[in-house]
Write an enzyme that holds these catalytic residues in place. Sequence first.
Site, PDB file in Angstrom:
ATOM      1  N   GLU A 132       0.994  -1.148  -0.230  1.00  0.00           N
ATOM      2  CA  GLU A 132      -0.169  -0.180  -0.370  1.00  0.00           C
ATOM      3  C   GLU A 132       0.999   1.125  -0.028  1.00  0.00           C
ATOM      4  OE1 GLU A 132      -3.054   0.140  -0.588  1.00  0.00           O
ATOM      5  OE2 GLU A 132      -3.506  -1.957   0.159  1.00  0.00           O
ATOM      6  N   GLU A 172     -12.165   0.468  -9.891  1.00  0.00           N
ATOM      7  CA  GLU A 172     -11.585  -1.258 -11.058  1.00  0.00           C
ATOM      8  C   GLU A 172     -12.925  -1.434 -12.330  1.00  0.00           C
ATOM      9  OE1 GLU A 172     -10.128  -1.819  -7.858  1.00  0.00           O
ATOM     10  OE2 GLU A 172     -12.091  -1.538  -7.985  1.00  0.00           O
ATOM     11  N   ASP A 196      -4.897  -9.824  -8.474  1.00  0.00           N
ATOM     12  CA  ASP A 196      -4.472  -9.034  -9.651  1.00  0.00           C
ATOM     13  C   ASP A 196      -3.554  -8.608 -10.011  1.00  0.00           C
ATOM     14  OD1 ASP A 196      -4.868  -7.697  -7.365  1.00  0.00           O
ATOM     15  OD2 ASP A 196      -6.358  -6.820  -6.979  1.00  0.00           O
ATOM     16  N   ARG A 228       0.562   3.739  -3.319  1.00  0.00           N
ATOM     17  CA  ARG A 228      -0.106   4.797  -2.869  1.00  0.00           C
ATOM     18  C   ARG A 228       0.719   6.751  -2.869  1.00  0.00           C
ATOM     19  NH1 ARG A 228      -5.688   3.628  -0.045  1.00  0.00           N
ATOM     20  NH2 ARG A 228      -5.819   1.786  -0.435  1.00  0.00           N
TER      21      ARG A 228
END
Length: 657
Positions: A286, A552, A418, A290
């Site tokens: 993360e 998404e 993913d 980010r």
Amino acid sequence: MSASGGILPTYSRYVNGAPISFTRRSFRARERTVLFLVLLTFGLVCFGTFFFLPEYRATQGRDSVYKVYDQIKRAGPDLLIPPPPHLDDEKGALRVLRHNDASQEDPHVLDDRAKLKAKIEQDEQFKVLEKPDTSANDRKSSSSTSRSNGVHQQQIGQPDGSAVNAVSEQKIVTVPAALRDHYPVITGGEPADQETRERRDTIKQMMKHAWEGYEKYAWGKNELRPISRQPHSGSVFNTLPIGATILDGLDTLYIMGLHDEFDKARDWVINDLHLDDMYSDASVFEVNIRFVGGLLACFALTGDVLFRNKAQEIADKLLPAFNTPTGIPNALVNFKTGASKNYAWANGGSILSEFGTLHLEFAYLSDVTGNPIYRNKVDHIRQFLRTLDKPKGLYPNYLNPKTGKWGQHHISMGALGDSFYEYLLKAWIQSNKEDDEARQLFDDSMQAVMQNMLQKSAGGLTYFAELKFDRLEHKMDHLACFSGGLFALAAKTLKNDLSEKYMDVAEKITNTCHESYDRTAVKLGPEAFRFSDSLEARALKMNEKQYLLRPEVIESYFIMYRLTKDQKYREWGWEAAKALDKYCRVPGGYSGLKNVYNEETGLDDVQQSFFLAETLKYLYLLFSDDNLISLDDWVLNTEAHPLPIKTVNPYYRETPM
């Protein structure tokens, strides 16, 4: 001391009633001088304490005396040091700001300047493209001159041609002449037709509303509770004081032309982002996507080295997580101690989508800093994965970083898997299609996924099921809906035998994800949806029915529109934008929903940072001209932070190693 102490001269006994000798008067003058110096020193210490004590600084607000001092300190070089020579923008001649006319100056000084001019002319072929010409961009004049670490920077976003930028810490960069006339649009991109302009303006106003709520009620904290109007401490960053929404939303502000908001956020990064104050564990994944990604995007867009330096500082805090027997990083790292570990629920395993989603940022960071350590770390991950046997050519979601063995054979195009696949394709695109290994790994893995996991429902909807020990679970995450855009990118960036198949899958997956939205009461999709004889593209469990402001589906609309120009993707995106404003907007910002199948659903009272970084950015780009963050020049990381494509994009700003 007194006379009884035996220190003063013998004439001190004549003080009472007796004239004071010349010697005594001289002593008193020296005493007064010493006393004055002591008091002056004491005053300086108190003054310094007033400004510099960390405790004082930490307790003050944005308008504290410390901030005033900080402004003075950063202006210091201009106030106290003569400005450096630089190239005249029009003539290319040496121009030195000075108080006196050159004809009155010391000839030795003029001789030194002549030598300096000759040196610059000699090195002119190696000019730094620190801030490319962005004259096509309507940068507002409200932004003040940027200063990073006391080094003068030109106004962010303003054109400067190819003149040498006086940034001492930036290494010389050679820019191919063919690229100097190719400057991608990074702001602007206004569409020609009025309806699309109005829709885009609506998205911009949504961003302003979301940002204003955060700025008013949670400034400097990670996320906002827009209903409670207070900071949200239950995010993936907990109470870690890292300003998640600021770092995640910076590039969206810049791209949308919200420059006053951008400048204030940049000031926070300068003055208030202190990594040494952070004691708790942080997610490597993360933090990378980010914050490292967001800061590197801002560096690419603006040329402001502050963003590059902060990205490197944060990335350095992540490096201890790679200290495992295999080099596969642990999921969590403590910024203060460097200790790292994996999640307890992962049974000691690192997660595929996490350690596989570092390549874009780390490779680019090496290129712009000249330090190969970041690229070496992620290259090692890929090389290690190549040595492993893969069941049916598939990558399980868990890998033990100590033993190098796969965990349970759970394979998914959604959560836990993913973005690993996404970064294989995008690493190839980022390299200007030179990283053939990444593209081959992507094609091989996607063939295995399509063969083993691609399904069609009784009603004709195509979806990716999850695979658990050879058993299919007919469930698709909202997260997996990014794959529509991913397969479209794969089809359009390389014409091979798979291209037609990829585009067919892209269109069908995007349609299925739109159906998951269209079949709800609020026209926003659930966190996960299932397929069975009695159920199609619909959530079954209560925790699957929530909508967390996720991007998404809109991401796939954006990419599909850019690559096909089919107007339906803009219409689908507008449906989602209207639903967001109708059901998720509250006076303090935007909130997620608890049940998308009920118009009277409750709100979860969380404005996710990725709502500003991704959802609103993708909507804005969907209604912008193609030249704004063109997919020919930029690749967006999994958090929608644009990173430049090497060689074709002059904003790449590579530093030789």
